[in-house]
Design a protein around this motif. Structure first.
Motif, PDB file in Angstrom:
ATOM      1  N   GLY A 149       0.817  -1.208   0.000  1.00 26.27           N
ATOM      2  CA  GLY A 149       0.000   0.000   0.000  1.00 26.27           C
ATOM      3  C   GLY A 149       0.849   1.255   0.000  1.00 26.27           C
ATOM      4  O   GLY A 149       2.073   1.203   0.192  1.00 26.27           O
ATOM      5  N   ILE A 150       0.170   2.376  -0.210  1.00 26.80           N
ATOM      6  CA  ILE A 150       0.829   3.681  -0.258  1.00 26.80           C
ATOM      7  C   ILE A 150       0.040   4.644   0.616  1.00 26.80           C
ATOM      8  O   ILE A 150      -1.185   4.765   0.459  1.00 26.80           O
ATOM      9  CB  ILE A 150       0.873   4.212  -1.712  1.00 26.80           C
ATOM     10  N   GLY A 151       0.720   5.304   1.538  1.00 26.39           N
ATOM     11  CA  GLY A 151       0.087   6.303   2.396  1.00 26.39           C
ATOM     12  C   GLY A 151       0.703   7.663   2.124  1.00 26.39           C
ATOM     13  O   GLY A 151       1.922   7.828   2.196  1.00 26.39           O
ATOM     14  N   ILE A 152      -0.137   8.636   1.784  1.00 21.41           N
ATOM     15  CA  ILE A 152       0.338   9.965   1.421  1.00 21.41           C
ATOM     16  C   ILE A 152      -0.257  10.987   2.386  1.00 21.41           C
ATOM     17  O   ILE A 152      -1.454  10.915   2.691  1.00 21.41           O
ATOM     18  CB  ILE A 152      -0.103  10.307  -0.029  1.00 21.41           C
ATOM     19  N   VAL A 153       0.554  11.921   2.824  1.00 24.49           N
ATOM     20  CA  VAL A 153       0.019  12.954   3.722  1.00 24.49           C
ATOM     21  C   VAL A 153      -0.843  13.931   2.917  1.00 24.49           C
ATOM     22  O   VAL A 153      -2.016  14.121   3.222  1.00 24.49           O
ATOM     23  CB  VAL A 153       1.160  13.691   4.469  1.00 24.49           C
ATOM     24  N   ILE A 154      -0.269  14.523   1.877  1.00 19.43           N
ATOM     25  CA  ILE A 154      -1.020  15.498   1.068  1.00 19.43           C
ATOM     26  C   ILE A 154      -0.946  15.117  -0.406  1.00 19.43           C
ATOM     27  O   ILE A 154       0.134  15.099  -0.992  1.00 19.43           O
ATOM     28  CB  ILE A 154      -0.478  16.937   1.262  1.00 19.43           C
ATOM     29  N   GLU A 155      -2.094  14.800  -0.956  1.00 19.31           N
ATOM     30  CA  GLU A 155      -2.170  14.440  -2.383  1.00 19.31           C
ATOM     31  C   GLU A 155      -2.718  15.620  -3.159  1.00 19.31           C
ATOM     32  O   GLU A 155      -3.730  16.202  -2.776  1.00 19.31           O
ATOM     33  CB  GLU A 155      -3.113  13.239  -2.519  1.00 19.31           C
ATOM     34  N   LYS A 156      -2.041  15.953  -4.257  1.00 18.57           N
ATOM     35  CA  LYS A 156      -2.606  16.940  -5.173  1.00 18.57           C
ATOM     36  C   LYS A 156      -3.244  16.131  -6.297  1.00 18.57           C
ATOM     37  O   LYS A 156      -2.579  15.704  -7.238  1.00 18.57           O
ATOM     38  CB  LYS A 156      -1.508  17.875  -5.661  1.00 18.57           C
ATOM     39  N   SER A 157      -4.548  15.926  -6.144  1.00 22.07           N
ATOM     40  CA  SER A 157      -5.263  14.986  -7.022  1.00 22.07           C
ATOM     41  C   SER A 157      -5.302  15.441  -8.462  1.00 22.07           C
ATOM     42  O   SER A 157      -5.565  14.643  -9.357  1.00 22.07           O
ATOM     43  CB  SER A 157      -6.691  14.784  -6.517  1.00 22.07           C
ATOM     44  N   PHE A 158      -5.033  16.729  -8.688  1.00 25.12           N
ATOM     45  CA  PHE A 158      -5.101  17.245 -10.057  1.00 25.12           C
ATOM     46  C   PHE A 158      -3.812  16.958 -10.840  1.00 25.12           C
ATOM     47  O   PHE A 158      -3.736  17.221 -12.026  1.00 25.12           O
ATOM     48  CB  PHE A 158      -5.380  18.759 -10.038  1.00 25.12           C
ATOM     49  N   GLN A 159      -2.785  16.407 -10.161  1.00 29.53           N
ATOM     50  CA  GLN A 159      -1.574  16.019 -10.891  1.00 29.53           C
ATOM     51  C   GLN A 159      -1.624  14.520 -11.208  1.00 29.53           C
ATOM     52  O   GLN A 159      -2.580  13.840 -10.846  1.00 29.53           O
ATOM     53  CB  GLN A 159      -0.344  16.441 -10.077  1.00 29.53           C
ATOM     54  N   LYS A 160      -0.582  14.013 -11.857  1.00 29.94           N
ATOM     55  CA  LYS A 160      -0.718  12.691 -12.499  1.00 29.94           C
ATOM     56  C   LYS A 160      -0.600  11.477 -11.580  1.00 29.94           C
ATOM     57  O   LYS A 160      -0.995  10.378 -11.927  1.00 29.94           O
ATOM     58  CB  LYS A 160       0.370  12.545 -13.577  1.00 29.94           C
ATOM     59  N   GLY A 161      -0.006  11.692 -10.392  1.00 39.51           N
ATOM     60  CA  GLY A 161       0.362  10.545  -9.548  1.00 39.51           C
ATOM     61  C   GLY A 161      -0.801   9.663  -9.143  1.00 39.51           C
ATOM     62  O   GLY A 161      -0.724   8.438  -9.232  1.00 39.51           O
ATOM     63  N   ARG A 162      -1.892  10.276  -8.692  1.00 34.49           N
ATOM     64  CA  ARG A 162      -3.026   9.501  -8.186  1.00 34.49           C
ATOM     65  C   ARG A 162      -3.575   8.555  -9.270  1.00 34.49           C
ATOM     66  O   ARG A 162      -3.833   7.372  -9.021  1.00 34.49           O
ATOM     67  CB  ARG A 162      -4.116  10.460  -7.699  1.00 34.49           C
ATOM     68  N   GLN A 163      -3.745   9.117 -10.445  1.00 37.78           N
ATOM     69  CA  GLN A 163      -4.291   8.325 -11.554  1.00 37.78           C
ATOM     70  C   GLN A 163      -3.387   7.136 -11.884  1.00 37.78           C
ATOM     71  O   GLN A 163      -3.861   6.022 -12.110  1.00 37.78           O
ATOM     72  CB  GLN A 163      -4.400   9.233 -12.771  1.00 37.78           C
ATOM     73  N   LYS A 167      -4.403   3.240 -11.515  1.00 38.06           N
ATOM     74  CA  LYS A 167      -4.310   2.390 -12.698  1.00 38.06           C
ATOM     75  C   LYS A 167      -3.547   1.103 -12.383  1.00 38.06           C
ATOM     76  O   LYS A 167      -3.907   0.021 -12.848  1.00 38.06           O
ATOM     77  CB  LYS A 167      -3.607   3.154 -13.822  1.00 38.06           C
ATOM     78  N   ALA A 168      -2.495   1.257 -11.581  1.00 35.41           N
ATOM     79  CA  ALA A 168      -1.691   0.084 -11.203  1.00 35.41           C
ATOM     80  C   ALA A 168      -2.436  -0.793 -10.189  1.00 35.41           C
ATOM     81  O   ALA A 168      -2.064  -1.943  -9.959  1.00 35.41           O
ATOM     82  CB  ALA A 168      -0.354   0.534 -10.632  1.00 35.41           C
ATOM     83  N   GLY A 169      -3.469  -0.233  -9.560  1.00 33.77           N
ATOM     84  CA  GLY A 169      -4.286  -1.028  -8.640  1.00 33.77           C
ATOM     85  C   GLY A 169      -3.721  -1.144  -7.230  1.00 33.77           C
ATOM     86  O   GLY A 169      -4.226  -1.915  -6.413  1.00 33.77           O
ATOM     87  N   THR A 170      -2.693  -0.351  -6.905  1.00 33.03           N
ATOM     88  CA  THR A 170      -2.115  -0.410  -5.552  1.00 33.03           C
ATOM     89  C   THR A 170      -3.022   0.351  -4.583  1.00 33.03           C
ATOM     90  O   THR A 170      -3.423   1.482  -4.880  1.00 33.03           O
ATOM     91  CB  THR A 170      -0.721   0.256  -5.541  1.00 33.03           C
ATOM     92  N   PRO A 171      -3.344  -0.243  -3.425  1.00 30.73           N
ATOM     93  CA  PRO A 171      -4.157   0.480  -2.441  1.00 30.73           C
ATOM     94  C   PRO A 171      -3.455   1.769  -1.998  1.00 30.73           C
ATOM     95  O   PRO A 171      -2.271   1.737  -1.648  1.00 30.73           O
ATOM     96  CB  PRO A 171      -4.265  -0.499  -1.266  1.00 30.73           C
ATOM     97  N   ILE A 172      -4.180   2.871  -2.057  1.00 33.60           N
ATOM     98  CA  ILE A 172      -3.591   4.158  -1.650  1.00 33.60           C
ATOM     99  C   ILE A 172      -4.549   4.876  -0.714  1.00 33.60           C
ATOM    100  O   ILE A 172      -5.767   4.824  -0.902  1.00 33.60           O
ATOM    101  CB  ILE A 172      -3.229   5.035  -2.879  1.00 33.60           C
ATOM    102  N   TYR A 173      -3.972   5.526   0.295  1.00 39.28           N
ATOM    103  CA  TYR A 173      -4.767   6.314   1.231  1.00 39.28           C
ATOM    104  C   TYR A 173      -4.059   7.645   1.451  1.00 39.28           C
ATOM    105  O   TYR A 173      -2.913   7.674   1.904  1.00 39.28           O
ATOM    106  CB  TYR A 173      -4.910   5.562   2.555  1.00 39.28           C
ATOM    107  N   SER A 174      -4.732   8.733   1.099  1.00 41.68           N
ATOM    108  CA  SER A 174      -4.162  10.066   1.287  1.00 41.68           C
ATOM    109  C   SER A 174      -4.955  10.781   2.371  1.00 41.68           C
ATOM    110  O   SER A 174      -6.187  10.785   2.346  1.00 41.68           O
ATOM    111  CB  SER A 174      -4.223  10.865  -0.015  1.00 41.68           C
ATOM    112  N   LEU A 175      -4.238  11.393   3.302  1.00 39.16           N
ATOM    113  CA  LEU A 175      -4.921  12.010   4.453  1.00 39.16           C
ATOM    114  C   LEU A 175      -5.619  13.316   4.075  1.00 39.16           C
ATOM    115  O   LEU A 175      -6.605  13.689   4.684  1.00 39.16           O
ATOM    116  CB  LEU A 175      -3.914  12.252   5.582  1.00 39.16           C
ATOM    117  N   ALA A 176      -5.051  14.029   3.100  1.00 38.35           N
ATOM    118  CA  ALA A 176      -5.729  15.216   2.562  1.00 38.35           C
ATOM    119  C   ALA A 176      -5.593  15.150   1.054  1.00 38.35           C
ATOM    120  O   ALA A 176      -4.511  14.870   0.537  1.00 38.35           O
ATOM    121  CB  ALA A 176      -5.086  16.489   3.093  1.00 38.35           C
TER     122      ALA A 176
END
Ligand code: 5GP
Length: 193
Positions: A149-163, A167-176
């Motif tokens: 899994g991947i845990g992120i403190v601050i995700e900027k969802s408008f950039q490419k990383g989240r997508q 797509k790779a199907g890895t569980p991700i949890y972003s706190l903000a």
């Protein structure tokens, strides 16, 4: 994580189109009480995933990663950054393009700290285009370890990383999760559960 969103609204500063400065609690001065709560959040989300190692990249990933490792009771390994790496048989290495510094770094982890027996949780301070996560993932693959899994403190969802991660199907949890910056203000995605 409501408390984190409130803190970002209070102390965060938007720089240009796509950078958030949070030096007062995460990237320079660190708020350990908030870090501890983040560690708890990541633990609650991933506690059933069999995690036995936390991986991050120096330096800003270390504080949230250590608090997460404390909750899991497992070691934390931070990849070291170098401008160039003299190849060594003792290191796993990969390349990471830095979104904020606009330079390419090599990151490395000593082979003795990551093995095919490990089930890994990646923790990082920000997710932008996913370069840091990609670099760590390359190292995890080279070691034959498992990324759980991947845990992120601050995700900027408008950039490419989240997508890319979805797509790779890895569980991700972003706190903000930041949806956009509008007129210098932070707009969050609706909170995930
Ligand atoms: P990525 O590798 O996902 O493109 O970018 C993530 C890395 O760049 C993080 O480890 C973080 O150090 C840095 N970063 C990306 N965006 C920001 C930002 O808006 N603010 C700060 N302080 N760091 C960022």
């Amino acid at each position: 994580m409501k408390e984190l969103e409130e803190r970002i609204k209070k102390d965060g500063r938007v720089l240009g189109k796509d950078v958030l400065k949070v030096d007062s609690f995460l990237n320079h001065q660190v708020d350990p009480m908030l870090m501890e709560k983040m560690g708890e959040e990541f633990y609650n989300r991933f506690k059933d995933a069999g995690i036995d190692k936390i991986l991050t990249v120096e330096s800003s990933g270390i504080a949230p990663a250590v608090m997460t490792g404390l909750k899991f009771g497992v070691p934390v390994v931070f990849a070291r950054k170098h401008r160039s790496v003299t190849l060594s048989d003792d290191l796993y290495t990969s390349e990471v393009y830095s979104f904020t510094k606009k330079t390419t770094n090599h990151i490395s982890i000593a082979k003795k700290y990551l093995s095919s027996d490990d089930t890994v949780l990646i923790i990082d301070d920000f997710l932008a285009n996913g370069q840091a996560v990609n670099g760590l993932n390359t190292i995890i693959e080279d070691a034959g370890a498992t990324l759980a899994g991947i845990g992120i403190v601050i995700e900027k969802s408008f950039q490419k990383g989240r997508q890319m991660i979805d797509k790779a199907g890895t569980p991700i949890y972003s706190l903000a999760r930041i949806k956009a910056f509008e007129n210098g203000q932070v707009v969050f995605e609706p909170e995930n559960d």
